[in-house]
Scaffold this active site. Structure first.
Site, PDB file in Angstrom:
ATOM      1  N   GLY A  42      56.220 121.703  57.101  1.00  0.00           N
ATOM      2  CA  GLY A  42      54.826 121.330  57.275  1.00  0.00           C
ATOM      3  C   GLY A  42      54.558 120.610  58.581  1.00  0.00           C
ATOM      4  O   GLY A  42      53.477 120.760  59.166  1.00  0.00           O
ATOM      5  N   LYS A 143      73.318 105.355  64.052  1.00  0.00           N
ATOM      6  CA  LYS A 143      74.706 105.077  64.452  1.00  0.00           C
ATOM      7  C   LYS A 143      74.916 105.354  65.936  1.00  0.00           C
ATOM      8  O   LYS A 143      75.623 104.609  66.626  1.00  0.00           O
ATOM      9  CB  LYS A 143      75.669 105.929  63.624  1.00  0.00           C
ATOM     10  N   HIS A 284      51.746  72.790  43.142  1.00  0.00           N
ATOM     11  CA  HIS A 284      53.215  72.845  43.223  1.00  0.00           C
ATOM     12  C   HIS A 284      53.800  73.684  42.081  1.00  0.00           C
ATOM     13  O   HIS A 284      54.757  73.285  41.418  1.00  0.00           O
ATOM     14  CB  HIS A 284      53.811  71.452  43.233  1.00  0.00           C
TER      15      HIS A 284
END
Length: 532
Positions: A42, A143, A284
């Site tokens: 595609g 790599k 808190h």
């Protein structure tokens, strides 16, 4: 690294993308720089339709795409072109012998596996959306980043073109290193998503290996404290909440804002809007006020009246769209964040005057019954558990005292139990008429939590000009069993008339006897809600 290797030109690019956002513009820019384009399926068709010259990978490999596209790039002429070391005589000889041409740029984004899972697709559909060739090419190109640039995110297209403009069609080694890092992080996160999905699909409670991945949503200024570095990552979940919310206004969220806002929204999501408006105020990561009301404004005011001191600078979560009258009240004090399913235009106009206040809209509530995973780092490893989606209803409760709770007490007990689930242990929650009137959180002793909650209730009553503490005539919830009767008796002294707790202590009978002697009604849930 020599200067020759530090800069490397782009002559040939392989493009194979699932997300085609920005593809045509990128390909045109590359072609204008003389870069040869290779592509698949595609992607190739879309490039041709745009009038670009493109070579099919099938023409390079000599093999057509086959097996419904499962096999198309897994070929030495592709991987050899990505992996070959251009300065290695043996590699160059092998390329010449086997007619392999170097590929200098790989542009790949993967099959939409995470999106497929999020849509609730069936097992076979999810399997078909696991990309194989894409990760293999990405890892190969990453790599060999000494020579090859690899782009895995559409967000990096602009940076690539800027790099080519700056270096006359070449990329620097540092740039390729950064791309390689992004590439390996992408394949790692992708494999993590597949692994997590399959773990759930197969019902594996403790797989041998656990992996997690996320995408950076925000680099935070710092963590809990200024000397700590931090970032906020999204995991791709479709669960409504702080990660998926739209921030309408205000400063960037901080690490503590995000943590507290999540706690607030998860708590308020316990209260379905069909049962009336509800508000939770968090400070808190602990609730300092939670209430229902006939209107959203009333729910907010009743939550606020539990502990007005702690509410200052807090986080407010609502279970319904914020309206103008509620926004007017909230705007009277300093608030860090408001999170709600929505907000009308008038409410937005009112809050817009508070430039630093963050308004987050979620377009829905989180399902409190849906379990996810909670991960906590420890030295040398991490703990993983299911999210606490434990739930009780009337049939789960066991009346253990001589007196059963009245209907009014029972409604408040169930309300208190939902809140206690979201309070740090040891948790004690006093509730009266569908609103918290005292919260004791995070104490080492349960009796201390009882005392602190009662003391705060007494202080708030004085501030409101009331003759009696707010806990007079309340009910109380404990997230875990009472190990001794002292905590329960402290609650009775504060004015509580009924108790909900898990039970399970060796001294349960002593606690039950104490409740009977004090005239308390008590129910046991046989489910605890420790929260550390």
């Amino acid at each position: 690294m020599t200067e020759t290797l530090a800069l490397y030109p782009l002559r040939r690019a392989l493009i194979s993308v699932s997300d085609k956002t920005g593809l045509i513009d990128l390909a045109r820019s590359l072609a204008s720089r003389g870069v040869e384009l290779l592509s698949t399926g595609g992607s190739a068709g879309m490039l041709r339709e745009a009038g670009l010259e493109v070579t099919d990978v099938a023409d390079v490999t000599g093999f057509p795409e086959m097996m419904d596209g499962r096999v198309k790039t897994l070929h030495p002429k592709v991987h050899g072109g990505l992996l070959a070391l251009r300065d290695d005589a043996g590699h160059v000889a092998a390329m010449n012998e086997h007619d392999i041409t170097p590929i200098d740029l790989l542009i790949v984004n993967l099959y939409p596996f995470e999106e497929t899972v999020a849509k609730g697709a069936d097992y076979d559909t999810c399997i078909e959306n696991i990309d194989i060739g894409g990760p293999a090419m990405i890892r190969a190109a990453a790599k060999n980043h000494r020579f090859v640039s690899v782009v895995t995110d559409t967000e990096d297209y602009a940076a690539l073109l800027e790099e080519l403009d700056e270096h006359d069609g070449q990329t620097t080694y540092a740039f390729r290193q950064k791309l390689a890092l992004n590439a390996y992080a992408r394949t790692g996160a992708y494999d993590a998503a597949v692994s997590a999905w399959m773990t759930g699909a197969l019902g594996q409670e403790a797989p041998r290996r656990r992996v997690f991945g996320g995408t950076l949503a925000q680099t935070l200024r710092y963590g809990e404290n200024p000397h700590q570095k931090a970032g906020f990552y999204r995991d791709g979940s479709s669960r409504p909440g702080v990660a998926s919310a739209t921030q309408v206004q205000g400063k960037e969220l901080s690490y503590n804002n995000i943590n507290d806002t999540d706690a607030a929204f998860e708590l308020v999501s316990e209260f379905l809007p069909g049962n009336g408006p509800a508000c939770a105020i968090i400070k808190h990561a602990n609730p300092c006020g939670v209430a229902r009301g006939e209107t959203l404004r009333e729910a907010y005011m009743r939550a606020f009246d539990c502990d007005r001191t702690s509410a200052f600078g807090g986080i407010i979560a609502l279970n319904e769209a914020l309206n103008a009258e509620t926004a007017e009240e909230i705007a009277q004090i300093f608030t860090e964040v408001i999170i709600a399913p929505g907000a009308d235009e008038k409410a937005r106009e009112i809050l817009a005057k508070k430039k630093n206040l963050r308004l987050l809209l979620t377009d829905g509530l989180a399902d409190p019954l849906t379990a996810g995973l909670m991960v906590k780092q420890v030295s040398g490893g991490f703990l993983v558990q299911d999210k606490d989606s434990g739930h009780i209803d009337m049939d789960d409760l066991r009346v253990v005292t001589k007196r059963a709770p009245s209907d009014k007490e029972m409604a408040d007990l169930l309300f208190a139990w939902k809140v206690a689930k979201h309070v740090k242990s040891n948790a004690i929650v006093y509730v009266k008429d569908g609103a918290t009137v005292g919260v004791g959180a995070g104490q080492m002793s349960r009796v201390d939590s009882c005392r602190i909650a009662a003391r705060k209730s007494h202080d708030m009553a004085e501030a409101l000009g009331l003759a009696e503490p707010l806990t007079k005539g309340s009910v109380v919830a404990s997230d875990a069993f009472f190990p001794f009767a002292d905590g329960l008796l402290t609650a009775a002294e504060a004015g509580a008339t009924a108790v909900i707790q898990p039970g399970g202590s060796m001294r349960d009978q002593d606690v039950i006897d104490a409740a009977d002697d004090a005239g308390l009604a008590m129910v046991m849930t046989r489910m605890r809600h420790f929260r550390h």
